[in-house]
Design a protein around this motif. Structure first.
Motif, PDB file in Angstrom:
ATOM      1  N   SER A  60       0.602  -1.170  -0.099  1.00  0.00           N
ATOM      2  CA  SER A  60      -0.094  -0.171   0.251  1.00  0.00           C
ATOM      3  C   SER A  60       1.023   1.175  -0.293  1.00  0.00           C
ATOM      4  CB  SER A  60      -1.028   0.283   1.705  1.00  0.00           C
ATOM      5  OG  SER A  60       0.175   0.025   2.476  1.00  0.00           O
ATOM      6  N   GLN A  61       0.402   2.169  -0.775  1.00  0.00           N
ATOM      7  CA  GLN A  61       1.425   3.517  -0.568  1.00  0.00           C
ATOM      8  C   GLN A  61       1.511   3.760   1.284  1.00  0.00           C
ATOM      9  OE1 GLN A  61      -1.173   7.335  -1.430  1.00  0.00           O
ATOM     10  NE2 GLN A  61      -0.351   6.786  -3.721  1.00  0.00           N
ATOM     11  N   ILE A  62       0.938   3.866   1.965  1.00  0.00           N
ATOM     12  CA  ILE A  62       0.891   3.384   3.479  1.00  0.00           C
ATOM     13  C   ILE A  62       2.376   3.126   3.900  1.00  0.00           C
ATOM     14  CG2 ILE A  62       0.266   3.063   5.835  1.00  0.00           C
ATOM     15  CD1 ILE A  62      -2.270   4.660   5.040  1.00  0.00           C
ATOM     16  N   ALA A  63       2.167   1.941   3.627  1.00  0.00           N
ATOM     17  CA  ALA A  63       3.513   0.809   3.713  1.00  0.00           C
ATOM     18  C   ALA A  63       5.119   1.011   3.014  1.00  0.00           C
ATOM     19  CB  ALA A  63       3.086  -0.686   3.485  1.00  0.00           C
ATOM     20  N   LEU A  64       4.934   1.349   1.389  1.00  0.00           N
ATOM     21  CA  LEU A  64       5.688   1.837   1.272  1.00  0.00           C
ATOM     22  C   LEU A  64       6.355   3.466   1.646  1.00  0.00           C
ATOM     23  CD1 LEU A  64       7.413   1.354  -0.814  1.00  0.00           C
ATOM     24  CD2 LEU A  64       6.273   2.202  -2.640  1.00  0.00           C
ATOM     25  N   ALA A  65       5.476   3.970   1.741  1.00  0.00           N
ATOM     26  CA  ALA A  65       5.901   4.859   2.271  1.00  0.00           C
ATOM     27  C   ALA A  65       6.265   4.613   3.980  1.00  0.00           C
ATOM     28  CB  ALA A  65       4.793   6.001   2.712  1.00  0.00           C
ATOM     29  N   ALA A  66       6.713   3.882   4.750  1.00  0.00           N
ATOM     30  CA  ALA A  66       6.950   3.578   6.238  1.00  0.00           C
ATOM     31  C   ALA A  66       8.025   3.471   5.692  1.00  0.00           C
ATOM     32  CB  ALA A  66       6.207   3.127   6.643  1.00  0.00           C
ATOM     33  N   MET A  67       8.916   1.808   4.751  1.00  0.00           N
ATOM     34  CA  MET A  67       9.776   1.460   4.281  1.00  0.00           C
ATOM     35  C   MET A  67      10.577   2.213   3.311  1.00  0.00           C
ATOM     36  SD  MET A  67       8.244  -2.041   2.179  1.00  0.00           S
ATOM     37  CE  MET A  67      10.018  -2.720   2.389  1.00  0.00           C
ATOM     38  N   ALA A  68      10.015   3.568   3.089  1.00  0.00           N
ATOM     39  CA  ALA A  68      10.987   4.751   2.539  1.00  0.00           C
ATOM     40  C   ALA A  68      11.434   5.926   3.457  1.00  0.00           C
ATOM     41  CB  ALA A  68      10.524   5.136   1.372  1.00  0.00           C
ATOM     42  N   GLU A  69      10.500   5.363   4.598  1.00  0.00           N
ATOM     43  CA  GLU A  69      10.772   6.336   6.216  1.00  0.00           C
ATOM     44  C   GLU A  69      10.218   7.769   5.429  1.00  0.00           C
ATOM     45  OE1 GLU A  69      14.796   7.108   7.238  1.00  0.00           O
ATOM     46  OE2 GLU A  69      14.430   4.862   7.654  1.00  0.00           O
ATOM     47  N   LEU A  70       9.068   8.029   3.922  1.00  0.00           N
ATOM     48  CA  LEU A  70       8.255   8.956   3.584  1.00  0.00           C
ATOM     49  C   LEU A  70       7.089   8.692   4.589  1.00  0.00           C
ATOM     50  CD1 LEU A  70       8.503   8.624   0.127  1.00  0.00           C
ATOM     51  CD2 LEU A  70      10.420   9.614   1.929  1.00  0.00           C
ATOM     52  N   SER A  71       6.652  10.506   4.575  1.00  0.00           N
ATOM     53  CA  SER A  71       4.805  10.383   5.467  1.00  0.00           C
ATOM     54  C   SER A  71       3.765   9.902   4.378  1.00  0.00           C
ATOM     55  CB  SER A  71       4.842  12.046   5.881  1.00  0.00           C
ATOM     56  OG  SER A  71       4.624  12.735   4.326  1.00  0.00           O
TER      57      SER A  71
END
Length: 82
Positions: A22-33
């Protein structure tokens, strides 16, 4: 010819979906909001793309090369010398 500077939002989204994230999961993995991740896939209202540092983190999280997140190189058509 101008260098490619921004990610291709469709390629970023496709890679994320192929990875089953998900966008949220990828954001967390890439240290992005999550908002920044969403903006990258939409290219944001400002029209600015992701920084090289952010693209590197996304590529690392997606297990791909940065070039896979960029627009394809334009092809040049050479004139026929017939």
């Amino acid at each position: 010819m101008e260098p490619r500077r921004n990610q291709d939002p469709a390629r970023v989204r496709r890679k994320r979906i192929e990875a089953g994230l998900s966008q949220i999961a990828l954001a967390a993995m890439a240290e992005l909001s999550p908002a920044h991740m969403s903006s990258i896939e939409r290219r944001g209202r400002s029209g600015r793309g992701a920084s090289p540092k952010v693209l590197a983190r996304l590529a690392d999280a997606l297990g791909c090369e940065i070039s896979e997140l960029m627009p394809p190189e334009p092809t040049t058509v050479s004139a026929s010398t017939a």
